[in-house]
Scaffold this active site. Structure first.
Site, mmCIF file in Angstrom:
data_model
loop_
_atom_site.group_PDB
_atom_site.id
_atom_site.type_symbol
_atom_site.label_atom_id
_atom_site.label_comp_id
_atom_site.label_asym_id
_atom_site.label_seq_id
_atom_site.Cartn_x
_atom_site.Cartn_y
_atom_site.Cartn_z
ATOM 1 N N ARG A 85 -63.443 57.816 24.852
ATOM 2 C CA ARG A 85 -64.709 57.463 24.224
ATOM 3 C C ARG A 85 -64.871 55.964 24.018
ATOM 4 N NH1 ARG A 85 -65.329 62.632 20.051
ATOM 5 N NH2 ARG A 85 -66.066 64.082 21.638
ATOM 6 N N GLU A 109 -61.514 63.589 7.543
ATOM 7 C CA GLU A 109 -61.911 62.285 8.080
ATOM 8 C C GLU A 109 -61.780 61.151 7.079
ATOM 9 O OE1 GLU A 109 -65.661 60.345 10.607
ATOM 10 O OE2 GLU A 109 -65.843 62.344 9.735
ATOM 11 N N LEU A 144 -61.652 69.057 13.644
ATOM 12 C CA LEU A 144 -61.493 70.370 13.007
ATOM 13 C C LEU A 144 -60.035 70.643 12.681
ATOM 14 C CD1 LEU A 144 -63.932 72.693 14.988
ATOM 15 C CD2 LEU A 144 -64.033 72.097 12.581
#
Length: 323
Positions: free
Chosen positions: A151, A289, A305
Site C-alpha cells: 500500500r 488500532e 481484524l
C-alpha cells in the site's frame, strides 16, 4: 455482514444478555490514577464531567487517528488535503490522554493510505478491493503501477500522477463480485458523477474524460498480460487471473486517502500498556488500532481484524483476572 456489522451485532447481543451497559456519546477526557495504578476514567457525559471507576482495569480500544487531519498532516505533510476512508470518530484523542498518564507512544509516522473517493465526493467504490479484477489508470488512460504492490508503494505511485487522480476499472464480473454495500456505493457514485458505467470501453473513456484510444489499448494490453502471465508493470503471476472483458465496464475516479494508522500506545504481549520505561502500567490495557507494534510500519490487508480480536481477547482475559 460487511464493515464489521456482524461482529458488533454478536458482541452487543452478548452484552445485553449479560446486562453489561454500553454508554454512547461519552467523551473521555482523562485517566484516573491512584498512585501508579489506573483506576478509572473521567468523561463528559450528559453535559457533565463524571468519573467512572473500574472494578479491575481500564481497556483502551478507541481506534486510530485516521480522521484527525491536523495530526496526520503534521506527521506527514504529503497527506495534506487527503480525505480518509474510516470512521469519523477515529480522531486519536485517547493516544494523547494515555501519554499524559505515562504511557509510551511510538511509530506515529507510520500512516497507511488506500484508495478512496475524490475530494468533495463521499462514495468509496471498492472496485480496487479485489486486486485480481481491477486495473488503475491515470488521467491519460494508461496504467502506471503493479496494482498488487504494497500500500505504501501504491500510495507513492498514485501521488506522482497528474493531479493525483486515478481511475479504478472493473468489468461486470468484478462489479458483481463486490459486497452489496460497495455495489450500492458504485451506483450512488454514478448518480453523483464520480463513477462511470458503459457497455463500451471507448464510451466509458469519454465519460471519464480520458483519451478513448489509450484506455482501449490499456485494457487490451492488460488482458494480454493475463493471458501470457507476463505483466510489463511487474504484477505477480498469481494476480494475473481475471481479464477485463465482460460488459458493462465500470470506472471510479479515486485519490489516495488515509486508511489506517500503525502508531499509537505501546503494549506488551499481555496487552498491558507500557510506560516510557517499558514497564506495565497497572490497571491499564489497550487493543486494536490505538496500539502500535503489531503491524510494523505497514499493515497487511485484513490484519486489523486479527489485531482487534486477538489483543482484544487477551486484554479482556487479563483485565478480568486483575493481572
Amino acid at each position: 455482514m460487511s464493515h464489521g456489522r456482524g461482529y458488533v451485532a454478536a458482541l452487543s447481543e452478548q452484552c445485553r444478555a449479560k446486562d453489561i451497559p454500553i454508554l454512547t456519546n461519552v467523551q473521555v477526557v482523562g485517566l484516573i490514577k491512584e498512585g501508579s495504578r489506573v483506576i478509572g476514567v473521567e468523561a463528559r457525559f450528559k453535559n457533565q464531567l463524571k468519573k467512572f471507576y473500574a472494578d479491575k482495569a481500564v481497556i483502551i480500544a478507541s481506534g486510530g487517528f485516521s480522521a484527525n487531519k491536523a495530526l496526520y498532516t503534521k506527521l506527514d505533510p504529503r497527506l495534506e488535503g487527503m480525505t480518509f476512508t474510516g470512521a469519523s470518530s477515529a480522531t486519536g484523542e485517547m493516544i494523547g490522554i494515555a501519554e499524559k498518564a505515562g504511557a509510551a507512544v511510538s511509530d506515529m509516522e507510520y500512516i497507511q493510505c488506500n484508495l478512496g473517493p475524490d475530494v468533495g465526493y463521499s462514495h468509496r467504490s471498492g472496485y480496487h478491493l479485489d486486486v485480481t479484477r481491477h486495473v488503475l489508470v491515470n488521467i491519460h488512460g494508461k496504467r502506471f503501477v503493479a496494482e498488487d504492490g504494497a500500500r505504501d508503494y501504491l500510495r507513492d505511485a498514485v501521488l506522482q500522477q497528474p493531479n493525483k487522480i486515478v481511475y479504478s476499472i472493473v468489468d461486470k464480473n468484478g462489479f458483481q463480485n463486490l459486497s452489496s454495500l460497495f455495489q450500492q456505493a458504485g451506483i450512488l457514485g454514478e448518480i453523483e458523477g464520480e463513477h462511470f458505467e458503459s457497455n463500451d470501453l471507448a464510451e466509458l473513456a469519454k465519460k471519464m474524460k480520458v483519451p478513448p484510444e489509450n484506455l482501449v489499448n490499456t485494457i487490451k494490453e492488460y488482458n494480454q498480460a493475463v493471458e501470457t502471465k507476463k505483466d510489463p508493470y511487474g504484477r505477480e503471476v498469481w494476480m494475473l487471473t481475471q481479464q477485463i472483458e465482460t460488459p458493462p465496464f465500470y470506472a471510479a475516479r479515486v485519490r489516495m486517502a488515509v486508511h489506517y494508522t500503525m502508531g499509537g500506545i505501546v503494549i506488551n504481549e499481555k496487552a498491558q500498556v507500557l510506560s516510557n520505561e517499558r514497564e506495565p502500567i497497572k490497571g491499564l490495557y489497550a487493543a486494536g488500532e490505538v496500539t502500535t507494534g503489531v503491524h510494523g510500519s505497514n499493515r497487511v490487508g485484513g490484519n486489523g481484524l486479527l489485531d482487534a480480536f486477538v489483543f482484544g481477547r487477551i486484554a479482556g482475559e487479563n483485565a478480568a483476572v486483575g493481572l
